[in-house]
Design a protein around this motif. Structure first.
Motif, PDB file in Angstrom:
ATOM      1  N   HIS A   2      49.650  42.051  56.392  1.00 61.64           N
ATOM      2  CA  HIS A   2      49.320  41.037  57.411  1.00 61.64           C
ATOM      3  C   HIS A   2      50.526  40.150  57.704  1.00 61.64           C
ATOM      4  CE1 HIS A   2      48.907  37.291  54.939  1.00 61.64           C
ATOM      5  NE2 HIS A   2      48.635  38.141  53.954  1.00 61.64           N
ATOM      6  N   ASP A  39      53.846  35.213  51.510  1.00 65.20           N
ATOM      7  CA  ASP A  39      52.517  35.703  51.911  1.00 65.20           C
ATOM      8  C   ASP A  39      52.328  35.583  53.421  1.00 65.20           C
ATOM      9  OD1 ASP A  39      49.883  36.467  51.979  1.00 65.20           O
ATOM     10  OD2 ASP A  39      49.102  34.587  51.159  1.00 65.20           O
ATOM     11  N   ASN A  40      52.736  36.553  54.273  1.00 64.58           N
ATOM     12  CA  ASN A  40      53.197  37.851  53.833  1.00 64.58           C
ATOM     13  C   ASN A  40      54.416  38.296  54.659  1.00 64.58           C
ATOM     14  OD1 ASN A  40      53.170  40.375  52.480  1.00 64.58           O
ATOM     15  ND2 ASN A  40      51.834  41.223  54.022  1.00 64.58           N
ATOM     16  N   GLU A  78      44.077  37.946  58.423  1.00 67.12           N
ATOM     17  CA  GLU A  78      43.812  38.261  57.011  1.00 67.12           C
ATOM     18  C   GLU A  78      43.321  37.040  56.264  1.00 67.12           C
ATOM     19  OE1 GLU A  78      44.600  39.108  52.701  1.00 67.12           O
ATOM     20  OE2 GLU A  78      45.339  37.468  53.922  1.00 67.12           O
ATOM     21  N   ASP A 132      51.082  43.148  50.228  1.00 68.05           N
ATOM     22  CA  ASP A 132      50.733  41.737  50.415  1.00 68.05           C
ATOM     23  C   ASP A 132      51.338  40.915  49.290  1.00 68.05           C
ATOM     24  OD1 ASP A 132      49.611  39.431  51.393  1.00 68.05           O
ATOM     25  OD2 ASP A 132      47.521  40.038  51.065  1.00 68.05           O
TER      26      ASP A 132
HETATM   27 ZN   LIG Z   1      48.452  37.681  51.918  1.00 72.44          ZN
END
Ligand SMILES: [Zn+2]
Length: 302
Positions: free
Chosen positions: A113, A124-125, A156, A188
């Motif tokens: 994502h 992230d991410n 996400e 991820d």
């Molecule tokens: Zn994530």
């Protein structure tokens, strides 16, 4: 008959073992990954701001990713936007398709994502996003037996909204499957935290949900671990697959695996999930493992 099938079984398992041995051509492509490219992707990703699903920043991030593929030489007709809305939220996933030579109708999906919350989401991410981009760049002209879809999901952080939409409305239409998926390989939060010692990556195995796809996930996750040690300096450990986009596929019975950082950073979902706080060497190493593994899963030219 029994004897013949035993021999057949034996030769199949031998084939499997051979497929998992070191392949120099795969390593040569892994070696094309440049740390400076990972770094510039991450810096650009940070500059795009907080990519909350439905925001202008989120939309700009999607355009940034799309422009990368065009600059790598992927054509417009390989690139597909998948718009979805949940309530008042509107966003898009981005899908890039590269056709396979032997099994053009069977897809290996590599995904991650690009949306974030509260901060720029460099770990992230942005980490997974950057690796998927560089993998697509390096493998662009490399023939693979299976087709590959590089997928960048949005939504996400609000509960796997983008991937759920993709699975329910693109992979399936009116409950009819539109194409075959060999497996789903998700990245991820693979950025680590600067200052921590990162020499291991988690390989995510399906241990729950629909149980009929668990054994196949165990197998591909083992293969992912082997690829990690063959093509990168990292060690690999098993972790249960959860809380990321592969779960949307798992629910439909697909075979899933993925990477996640082993030592978990506490910065994701905060404004401190920045470039400065991310371990770029770790992302570079996971990038090597990813390029090795994707060639293995899609069966690249040797
Ligand atoms: Zn994530």
């Amino acid at each position: 008959m029994k004897k013949i099938s035993t021999i057949l079984l034996f030769s199949f398992s031998t084939l499997n073992l051979t497929a998992q041995s070191f392949i120099q051509a795969y390593q040569d492509r892994v070696n094309l990954l440049k740390k400076e490219d990972i770094i510039s992707n991450l810096k650009e990703f940070e500059k795009l701001g907080v990519k909350t699903t439905g925001s202008v920043e989120n939309d700009n991030a999607l355009k940034w990713i799309k422009d990368k593929y065009l600059s790598f030489g992927y054509s417009e007709d390989q690139i597909e936007e998948d718009p979805f809305s949940i309530g008042r939220l509107k966003s898009k996933n981005l899908i890039i398709t590269k056709k396979g030579t032997v099994y053009p109708d069977k897809y290996v999906i590599i995904c991650g994502h690009f949306d974030s919350i509260n901060g720029p989401g460099v770990n992230d991410n942005g980490s997974g996003t950057s690796i998927i981009l560089e993998t697509a760049k390096i493998l662009k002209d490399i023939p693979t037996e299976y087709s590959i879809k590089f997928i960048h999901f949005s939504g996400e952080e609000q509960g796997l909204l983008g991937s759920r939409h993709y699975v329910n409305d693109v992979v399936y239409k009116d409950k009819t499957r539109q194409f075959d998926i060999k497996m789903v390989f998700n990245l991820d939060q693979v950025g680590g935290k600067k200052g921590m010692f990162h020499d291991t990556v988690f390989c995510d195995e399906d241990q729950g949900g629909t149980s009929k796809n668990n054994a196949a996930s165990t197998q591909v996750t083992k293969e992912l671990m082997t690829c990690t040690t063959l093509y990168s300096p990292l060690q690999a450990k098993i972790d249960p697959a959860e809380h990321s986009d592969y779960i949307s596929f798992e629910k439909k019975g697909e075979v899933i695996t993925g990477f996640f950082e082993y030592l978990r950073s506490d910065l994701p979902h905060t404004e401190d999930d920045t470039f400065a706080n991310t371990d770029t060497q770790y992302i570079f190493n996971i990038g090597k493992a990813t390029i090795g593994a994707l060639q293995h899963f899609a069966v690249a030219n040797k």
